[in-house]
Design an enzyme around this catalytic site. Structure first.
Site, PDB file in Angstrom:
ATOM      1  N   GLU A 256       0.519  -1.634   0.231  1.00 16.68           N
ATOM      2  CA  GLU A 256       0.116   0.042   0.097  1.00 16.68           C
ATOM      3  C   GLU A 256       0.810   1.278   0.041  1.00 16.68           C
ATOM      4  O   GLU A 256       2.109   1.046   0.424  1.00 16.68           O
ATOM      5  CB  GLU A 256      -0.620  -0.125   1.450  1.00 16.68           C
ATOM      6  CG  GLU A 256      -0.099  -0.017   2.693  1.00 16.68           C
ATOM      7  CD  GLU A 256      -1.165   0.100   3.880  1.00 16.68           C
ATOM      8  OE1 GLU A 256      -1.985  -0.300   3.575  1.00 16.68           O
ATOM      9  OE2 GLU A 256      -1.010   0.110   4.798  1.00 16.68           O
ATOM     10  N   HIS A 299      -4.285   3.309   8.277  1.00 15.95           N
ATOM     11  CA  HIS A 299      -2.791   2.966   8.809  1.00 15.95           C
ATOM     12  C   HIS A 299      -1.786   3.851   9.602  1.00 15.95           C
ATOM     13  O   HIS A 299      -1.936   4.684   8.780  1.00 15.95           O
ATOM     14  CB  HIS A 299      -1.994   1.951   7.688  1.00 15.95           C
ATOM     15  CG  HIS A 299      -3.038   0.395   7.876  1.00 15.95           C
ATOM     16  ND1 HIS A 299      -2.539  -0.170   6.926  1.00 15.95           N
ATOM     17  CD2 HIS A 299      -3.859  -0.500   8.725  1.00 15.95           C
ATOM     18  CE1 HIS A 299      -3.150  -1.401   7.270  1.00 15.95           C
ATOM     19  NE2 HIS A 299      -4.649  -1.283   7.959  1.00 15.95           N
TER      20      HIS A 299
END
Length: 707
Positions: A256, A299
Site C-alpha cells: 500500500e 494505518h
C-alpha cells in the site's frame, strides 16, 4: 518512563559477551538501555519467522479479555500455547501457567514466540521486556504505538541477534500448515497449502487467504508485516524467508502507500528472478492508488511521506520486476492457480476492464504509468490547508519561527526573493527504521505544485540514541551545495540541525520541515512547518509534551466526529464522486476506492470502521457518510476478521430503520460469520442489494450511482 534496566543475561547467554551502557537521545526524558552486539546482527533472527506445529507460544497480557478469547481459538486450532505473562501474578489461566515476567516465562516455559496483547501505550514496555528476555519471535499487534517508541525499540533490535519483531499494527504471523497462529487472523478462512502471503494490510491479507482457499491452493506461511511506519519485519525480509520455505510454492505480496518497502521488494524480486531458473511466481496488489494527498489512510504508516513514491510508482516497479498485479485480492487465487499450472497470461493492455467477466488475463491490474518516479517531495512540502496531513498535530510557519528563535537563536523570516531555497527537514527514514535528516538542493519546483515535483530528496539516517554526527552534517552541507563553504555557514547549519533534532526528540516530532537560504554567510529559515505524532497524545502522554507550543489539529469537523467513534473518515475530492464507501480495515478501504475507480465509479470518501466495529459503529458510519450531499449510493464492503459479518449486518439494518435512509445500499459481506450476516440482510425485507462477490456488488453500486 523507563529507568535503566540491566540487560546482561546469565553466563551462558550470548548477551554475557556484550558491553552494555545507557545512552539517551538529546533532551530525551525517557531512558532507554542499549547494548552493542559483539557477534551477530538483527538479520540473524530471520529464521524465527519459520513457525510451525512445534512453536511454543506465550501471551503477554495473557489474562486480558482479548488475549483470552484469542488463546481459546488458537488452542482449539492447534497452536502450542504453553502459558503467559501477567505482571505481578503467578497463577493459572485456561489450564496454563501464568508468570509475573517474561524472563521467568522464558526460563520456565522455554517459548519460541510471544504474542503481545496489551494496549498501545503499554506495548513498547512489553516489547522491550521480551527483547531483554531474548524471546526469539515477538509479535505485536497493537495500533497507534507512538513512532518515537518504535524508533527506540529499533535502536535496541539493531544491537542484538536473539529476537525478531513482527508488527506493530499487524494481524501477526500464521502457519496454516503448522496450525500455529500468533495474531488475530480469522481462522475459518485458512487452509493448509502452497501460497505464502506477505501483507501490510490485515483485511487484504484475509481476502487473499480466502481467495487462495477457494481456489484450492491453501496457504503455507502468512506474514503480516503491518501498516506501521517502522515495522519490525519488512517486505524484503519476509520475501527472503518465503524464498527458502519448502512449503511455499508461490507468493502473494500485498502493499500500500507509504514507505519504500515495495520498491525495495521489487528490486529484490528482480534479482531473485534473475538468479533462479524456476522462481516462485509472485502476484501482488498495491492499495492507495486513489489516496487523498497528504492524508493518513487508516494505518499509521499509510501516507506518502516526504521523498517517497506513490502507489502508481510502486505498481510500475513491481510490474517491471515481473510481478503480476491485480486490482482486488479476490482474484489472486485463480491467477495463482493458473501460474502454478504453468499457464502464462498474455495480451495485457492498458485499456482493459477488470470487472468484465471472462478470461483471467482480463482481470489483471495493468496500471502502467509514465515510468518509475524518482523519489520526490510529497505533499508535506506544500503549505496549503487542503494538502495537510490531517491526523497529526501541527505548528504553522510563525509558530515554528518562534520555536526556532527561542530554542536556537535561528535567523527566521519570510523569503525575500533572493537566494536559492533548499529543503532541510528532520523526519523518519522508514527503510532504515531510524530518524533522518532529509535534504534537497532546491525547493523552487515544490512551491507551486508539490504533488508534481521531480526534485530529489536525500535521506541521511542517524542513530536514535546519538543524533546526527559532525561528519553527517558536513555531508549534508555538501549535498545542499552551499555556495559559502565558510565556517559561519556550516556552523549555522549545524545549529539549525541541532535545534530541529532536539525539538524532534522532545516533542516527539513526525516531520519538521524548513526551507532555508544563505543570507550574509549564514543560514536563514524562510519557511517552516512542524508535524507531531498524534498517537503520542492519543495514548495519554502528559500535556507538558506540548507545553509552550500552540498546537492545532487541522481535521475537518466530520473527521473529528468520526474519530470519536473510532472511525477513520477521509472526504475525497470530486464533484462527480457519488459512491459512499463503508469498509472495515484500512487496506481494504483503500482498495475498495481503487477498484471502484477501475470499474468507472468514484468514491466520495475513505471510511474504515476499525477492526473492532460494532453495530453502533456501523450506524454512525452511515450517518457520517450521508452528511455528504454527493452520495447517491452507499457501498458496504466487509471482510470479517475481528469484525463479524452478522454484527455489520445488524448495524446496517439499524441504520436503515433509525436514520430513515433514502439512498440505496449495496452490501457485500465475506469472512467471519459471512453466512449469518448475509442471511440477516436477506431476511430484513429492506431495500438492500446483497452480494458475496465483489465485482457484482461494485457493478451494482456504480449502476445505482448513475441514476
Amino acid at each position: 518512563m523507563y529507568q535503566q534496566v540491566k540487560l546482561c543475561s546469565p553466563v551462558h547467554s550470548l548477551r554475557s559477551q556484550w558491553a552494555c551502557r545507557l545512552q539517551t537521545p538529546p533532551n530525551s526524558r525517557r531512558f532507554f538501555t542499549t547494548c552493542q552486539s559483539l557477534l551477530g546482527s538483527y538479520a540473524d533472527t530471520l529464521p524465527a519467522l519459520r513457525i510451525n506445529s512445534n512453536t511454543r507460544v506465550i501471551f503477554q497480557g495473557f489474562t486480558g479479555k482479548q488475549a483470552t478469547a484469542n488463546a481459546k481459538d488458537s488452542l482449539a486450532w492447534g497452536t502450542k500455547i504453553v502459558g503467559g505473562v501477567t505482571p505481578g501474578r503467578t497463577a493459572e489461566h485456561l489450564g496454563l501457567p501464568v508468570l509475573p515476567s517474561v524472563r521467568q516465562a522464558m526460563e520456565q516455559l522455554k517459548p519460541d514466540a510471544t504474542a503481545i496483547y496489551v494496549a498501545a501505550h503499554q506495548a513498547p514496555g512489553a516489547i522491550q521486556e521480551a527483547i531483554e528476555a531474548e524471546v526469539p519471535l515477538i509479535v505485536a499487534v497493537a495500533e497507534h504505538i507512538p513512532v518515537h517508541d518504535m524508533l527506540r525499540i529499533h535502536s535496541m533490535l539493531k544491537t542484538q541477534s536473539k529476537s525478531r519483531l513482527v508488527g506493530p499494527n499487524s494481524p501477526g504471523i500464521i502457519s496454516a500448515i503448522g496450525k500455529c497462529r500468533i495474531g488475530f487472523q480469522p481462522l475459518p478462512c485458512f487452509s493448509p497449502g502452497r501460497v505464502g502471503i506477505i501483507a501490510k494490510s490485515g483485511t487484504l491479507s484475509y481476502e487473499t487467504v480466502a481467495s487462495t482457499t477457494r481456489a484450492g491452493l491453501g496457504q503455507s506461511l502468512c506474514i503480516g508485516v503491518g501498516g506501521d511506519m517502522a515495522p519490525g519485519t519488512d517486505m524484503v525480509e519476509a520475501l527472503s524467508v518465503l524464498e527458502q520455505d519448502p512449503d511455499t510454492e508461490a507468493i502473494a505480496l500485498i502493499g500500500e502507500i507509504g514507505g519504500m518497502g515495495e520498491l525495495e521488494a521489487a528490486a529484490w524480486i528482480k534479482e531473485y528472478n534473475a538468479r533462479n531458473e524456476s522462481p516462485k511466481p509472485i502476484v501482488g496488489l498495491i492499495a492507495g492508488v486513489n489516496e487523498a494527498p497528504g492524508r493518513i489512510m487508516g494505518h499509521s504508516g499509510a501516507f506518502t511521506f516526504l521523498g517517497e513514491p506513490d502507489a502508481k510508482a510502486k505498481i510500475t516497479a513491481l510490474e517491471e520486476a515481473g510481478v503480476t498485479l491485480v486490482n482486488h485480492p479476490a482474484k489472486i487465487g485463480d491467477i495463482m492457480k493458473t501460474k502454478l499450472r504453468g499457464t502464462a497470461e498474455s495480451g495485457m493492455t492498458n485499456g482493459f476492464n477488470p470487472f468484465v467477466s471472462g478470461t483471467q488475463r482480463r482481470q489483471l491490474h495493468s496500471m502502467r504509468g509514465p515510468g518509475r518516479r524518482p523519489l520526490v517531495a510529497g505533499s508535506f512540502v506544500h503549505n496549503t490547508h487542503q494538502h495537510q496531513q490531517r491526523q497529526s498535530i501541527y505548528l504553522d510557519a510563525n509558530q515554528c519561527f518562534d520555536e526556532l528563535r527561542a530554542r536556537g537563536g535561528i535567523n527566521c523570516g519570510p523569503y525575500s526573493g533572493h537566494g536559492t531555497r533548499r529543503l532541510l527537514a528532520v523526519g523518519i527514514d522508514r527503510s532504515a527504521r531510524s530518524p533522518a535528516i532529509l535534504v534537497g538542493p532546491s525547493v523552487e519546483d515544490w512551491i507551486e505544485e508539490a504533488q508534481r515535483t521531480t526534485a530529489p530528496v536525500k535521506s541521511f539516517p542517524f542513530d536514535y540514541r546519538r543524533g546526527p554526527d559532525d561528519l553527517s552534517i558536513e555531508r549534508i552541507a555538501s549535498h545542499i551545495q552551499l555556495s559559502n563553504k565558510g565556517d559561519s555557514a556550516v556552523a549555522s547549519l549545524r545549529r539549525l540541525i541541532k535545534t530541529l533534532t532536539n525539538l524532534f526528540y522532545e516533542k516527539e516530532g513526525l516531520l519538521l520541515t524548513t526551507h532555508i537560504v544563505e543570507r550574509l554567510g549564514e543560514i536563514k529559515v524562510v519557511h517552516a512547518r512542524f508535524a507531531f505524532d498524534q498517537a503520542t497524545f492519543r495514548n495519554g502522554t502528559p500535556p507538558d509534551k506540548i507545553k509552550a507550543m500552540q498546537v492545532r489539529a487541522t481535521a475537518e469537523p466530520a473527521e473529528i466526529e468520526a474519530e470519536k467513534s473510532g472511525i477513520v473518515y477521509v472526504k475525497l475530492a470530486g464533484d462527480d464522486a457519488t459512491i459512499g464507501t463503508l469498509v472495515n480495515g484500512a487496506g481494504l478501504a483503500m482498495n475498495t476506492v481503487d477498484a471502484l475507480a477501475d470499474a468507472g465509479g468514484k468514491a466520495t470518501n475513505f471510511l474504515d470502521t476499525g477492526g473492532k466495529a460494532t453495530s453502533e459503529t456501523v450506524k454512525e458510519s452511515f450517518r457520517i457518510i450521508l452528511q455528504d450531499p454527493r452520495v447517491k449510493v452507499v457501498f458496504v464492503n466487509i471482510f470479517g476478521g475481528l469484525t463479524l459479518g452478522d454484527m455489520i449486518a445488524r448495524g446496517i439494518i439499524m441504520a436503515f430503520r433509525e436514520l430513515s435512509l433514502t439512498v440505496p445500499v449495496v452490501v457485500r459481506i465475506r469472512g467471519t460469520n459471512e453466512k449469518e450476516g448475509q442471511k440477516l440482510i436477506a431476511d430484513s425485507q429492506l431495500p438492500l442489494y446483497a452480494f458475496d462477490d465483489f465485482e457484482e456488488a461494485a457493478a451494482k453500486a456504480i449502476e445505482l450511482s448513475r441514476k
